[in-house]
Design an enzyme around this catalytic site. Structure first.
Site, PDB file in Angstrom:
ATOM      1  N   VAL A   5      58.798  -2.339  10.524  1.00 47.14           N
ATOM      2  CA  VAL A   5      57.357  -3.160   9.753  1.00 47.14           C
ATOM      3  C   VAL A   5      58.009  -4.543   9.120  1.00 47.14           C
ATOM      4  O   VAL A   5      58.825  -3.892   8.425  1.00 47.14           O
ATOM      5  CB  VAL A   5      57.166  -2.110   8.806  1.00 47.14           C
ATOM      6  N   ASP A  23      49.476  12.210   9.580  1.00 51.13           N
ATOM      7  CA  ASP A  23      50.175  12.545   8.845  1.00 51.13           C
ATOM      8  C   ASP A  23      50.810  11.490   7.422  1.00 51.13           C
ATOM      9  O   ASP A  23      50.725  10.518   6.437  1.00 51.13           O
ATOM     10  CB  ASP A  23      51.216  10.874   9.011  1.00 51.13           C
TER      11      ASP A  23
END
Length: 317
Positions: free
Chosen positions: A25, A134
């Site tokens: 990211v 998640d």
């Protein structure tokens, strides 16, 4: 370690800000508008069909969602030669995995607010038939103004469908998710219960030395009582965590409306109380016992009169 790219699509890379099991990211800027964004890109070693399919699912599900507590997906390119990527709004805040250790726990009012906001986001996702899979502190970003944002739907699946692989983070994974069963919102309710436990205690709900032992604990052992790590939390709040984390999903909250109602009642009582529930936050159990003794002896005792700065070294965290 491979160097970060300088550009991805129409975006120049500012810095790498995170890495997951399959992707990196980056903080980036659009080359023309200079708008700040976050870009998630599959790593070169994760270009197999199973990962590409999960990435495509994340993009498709993300484009369906618009909620103030969910990080928005702005753009995507699944065919980029250097790796499929998606573009998200850039959030100026901190992931809560920075606040999950015993000595970094957030104030209880912050925990209550975060859990309520994430529950709202997950209830919204459930109305669209989406299971996150998640939910964990690292996927919750808290902004300076108190707004919490749920991110990373990379493991998400449509409700009642099987994922291509068992995915998620073991410490927050329900028994049925661990088994690879088709899931519904109760799997995310379990995970948010585990997140609440972690942010209140600085510990996971079970002790395990390895993944094998963790799997056995998830299936067979009750969660470690909250009181093992933190004294004086209200029973109503502890009961909500316990029901959210029932191993049999039929004994859990049936849906987010039930969870939010019970959690809201517990949170309201805490907000209306004049008792300092943060008195025990961040201290070892031995120090909490000392604090409890002082409290029993003097009801006027407060944290302002007995802080970490006045504790003997033997009462360290």
């Amino acid at each position: 370690m491979a160097a970060s790219p300088t550009h991805i699509g129409n975006y120049s890379i500012v810095e790498k800000i995170g890495a997951g099991a399959t992707s990196n990211v980056y903080h980036a800027q659009h080359v023309k508008t200079l708008a700040s964004v976050a870009i998630k890109q599959l790593r070169r070693g994760r270009q197999a069909d199973v990962y590409l399919d999960m990435f495509a699912t994340e993009v498709a599900l993300g484009r369906k969602m618009s909620h103030k507590n969910i990080v928005r997906i702005l753009d995507a390119d699944l065919h980029e030669s250097d790796g499929a990527y998606l573009v998200m709004e850039y959030i100026n805040g901190n992931a809560l995995d920075r606040s999950e250790q015993v000595n970094t726990l957030p104030p209880i009012l912050t925990v209550l607010s975060v859990v309520e906001q994430v529950a709202s986001a997950l209830r919204y996702a459930a109305t669209l038939g989406i299971v996150h899979r998640d939910v964990k502190p690292g996927n919750i970003i808290l902004m300076p103004n108190g707004l919490a944002k749920l991110t990373d739907f990379g493991c998400a699946v449509p409700s009642s469908e099987l994922g291509a692989v068992v995915a998620g983070s073991l410490a927050y994974m329900s028994p049925e998710q661990l088994e690879g069963d088709a899931l519904d919102q109760r799997a995310d309710i379990y995970a948010l219960g585990a997140v609440t436990y972690r942010l209140l205690t600085g510990h996971h709900t079970f002790e395990a030395d390895n993944a094998f032992d963790a799997r056995i604990a998830i299936h067979n052992y009750p969660i470690t009582p909250v009181e093992t790590y933190r004294k004086k939390l209200p029973k109503k709040l502890i009961d909500v965590i316990g029901r959210a984390m029932e191993k049999n999903r039929d004994r859990r909250y049936a849906d987010w409306d039930e969870f939010i109602a019970d959690f809201g009642n517990a949170a309201h009582e805490i907000r209306m109380s004049d008792y300092d529930l943060d008195l025990y936050r961040g201290f070892s159990m031995s120090t909490q016992s000392v604090l409890s003794s002082y409290m029993s002896a003097d009801r006027a005792f407060s944290r302002s009169g007995f802080s970490r700065s006045t504790l003997p070294e033997s009462y360290g965290i």
